[in-house]
Design a protein around this motif. Sequence first.
Motif, PDB file in Angstrom:
ATOM      1  N   VAL A 163       0.841  -1.208   0.000  1.00 41.45           N
ATOM      2  CA  VAL A 163       0.000   0.000   0.000  1.00 41.45           C
ATOM      3  C   VAL A 163       0.873   1.255   0.000  1.00 41.45           C
ATOM      4  O   VAL A 163       0.638   2.185  -0.782  1.00 41.45           O
ATOM      5  N   ALA A 164       1.873   1.296   0.858  1.00 36.49           N
ATOM      6  CA  ALA A 164       2.747   2.471   0.944  1.00 36.49           C
ATOM      7  C   ALA A 164       3.501   2.695  -0.369  1.00 36.49           C
ATOM      8  O   ALA A 164       3.599   3.836  -0.845  1.00 36.49           O
ATOM      9  N   LEU A 165       4.005   1.610  -0.944  1.00 40.61           N
ATOM     10  CA  LEU A 165       4.730   1.747  -2.216  1.00 40.61           C
ATOM     11  C   LEU A 165       3.794   2.176  -3.347  1.00 40.61           C
ATOM     12  O   LEU A 165       4.169   3.012  -4.181  1.00 40.61           O
ATOM     13  N   ALA A 166       2.595   1.630  -3.379  1.00 40.77           N
ATOM     14  CA  ALA A 166       1.628   2.022  -4.413  1.00 40.77           C
ATOM     15  C   ALA A 166       1.294   3.506  -4.288  1.00 40.77           C
ATOM     16  O   ALA A 166       1.219   4.223  -5.298  1.00 40.77           O
ATOM     17  N   ALA A 167       1.112   3.985  -3.066  1.00 40.97           N
ATOM     18  CA  ALA A 167       0.818   5.404  -2.853  1.00 40.97           C
ATOM     19  C   ALA A 167       1.989   6.270  -3.311  1.00 40.97           C
ATOM     20  O   ALA A 167       1.791   7.309  -3.959  1.00 40.97           O
ATOM     21  N   ALA A 168       3.188   5.856  -2.985  1.00 39.49           N
ATOM     22  CA  ALA A 168       4.375   6.627  -3.396  1.00 39.49           C
ATOM     23  C   ALA A 168       4.506   6.662  -4.914  1.00 39.49           C
ATOM     24  O   ALA A 168       4.745   7.717  -5.499  1.00 39.49           O
ATOM     25  N   HIS A 169       4.336   5.499  -5.547  1.00 42.92           N
ATOM     26  CA  HIS A 169       4.465   5.436  -7.018  1.00 42.92           C
ATOM     27  C   HIS A 169       3.342   6.198  -7.716  1.00 42.92           C
ATOM     28  O   HIS A 169       3.542   6.687  -8.830  1.00 42.92           O
ATOM     29  N   ALA A 170       2.183   6.313  -7.066  1.00 49.67           N
ATOM     30  CA  ALA A 170       1.080   7.098  -7.627  1.00 49.67           C
ATOM     31  C   ALA A 170       1.274   8.590  -7.351  1.00 49.67           C
ATOM     32  O   ALA A 170       0.421   9.400  -7.713  1.00 49.67           O
TER      33      ALA A 170
END
Length: 175
Positions: A163-170
């Motif tokens: 979740v944290a990585l997806a938010a950062a990449h978005a």
Amino acid sequence: MAELTENGYAALTVERVAQRAGVHKTTIYRNWKDSDRLVADALARHFAGDIPIPDTGAVESDLQALARSLIATMTTQAGRALLATVLSDAVRIPQLAEVKHTLFNDRFRRAEPVVTRAIERGELPPDTDPTELLKTLAAPIYFRLVFTGEPVDEGTADRAVRVALAAAHARALPA
């Protein structure tokens, strides 16, 4: 800490702490004005120790190590006592509110290099805010610990990382 973890903040008294420590309560009062300051100091000292900052060479495994370490810490008796104390009416006590603020800020500051290194390696967008990423990582873990009471385990840690990585990449976590 032993008195706090066994009996909770509401039941904690200087007399009981002194008895457990094998000293007279005046010894406690010489060092701490009241039980609130004693608890604040005990929590700060117990949780102020260095947290291991992983450097595996990959942001995903670094964040997994951080999330798993958070779960390991917060599922101990002392971790549960910390949660109970900072979520109780004790937060109205300035010393305890300050301890909570200091503990979280210290954790984010210590873990910031994990995100900074990932940005330098090109694994995360350059405008990623390290603190916001770390909050996003911790949020699902604390939600389960505090609100739902659902079990937390390595699977929880791994989902929090995704979740944290997806938010950062978005680019949802800009500085």
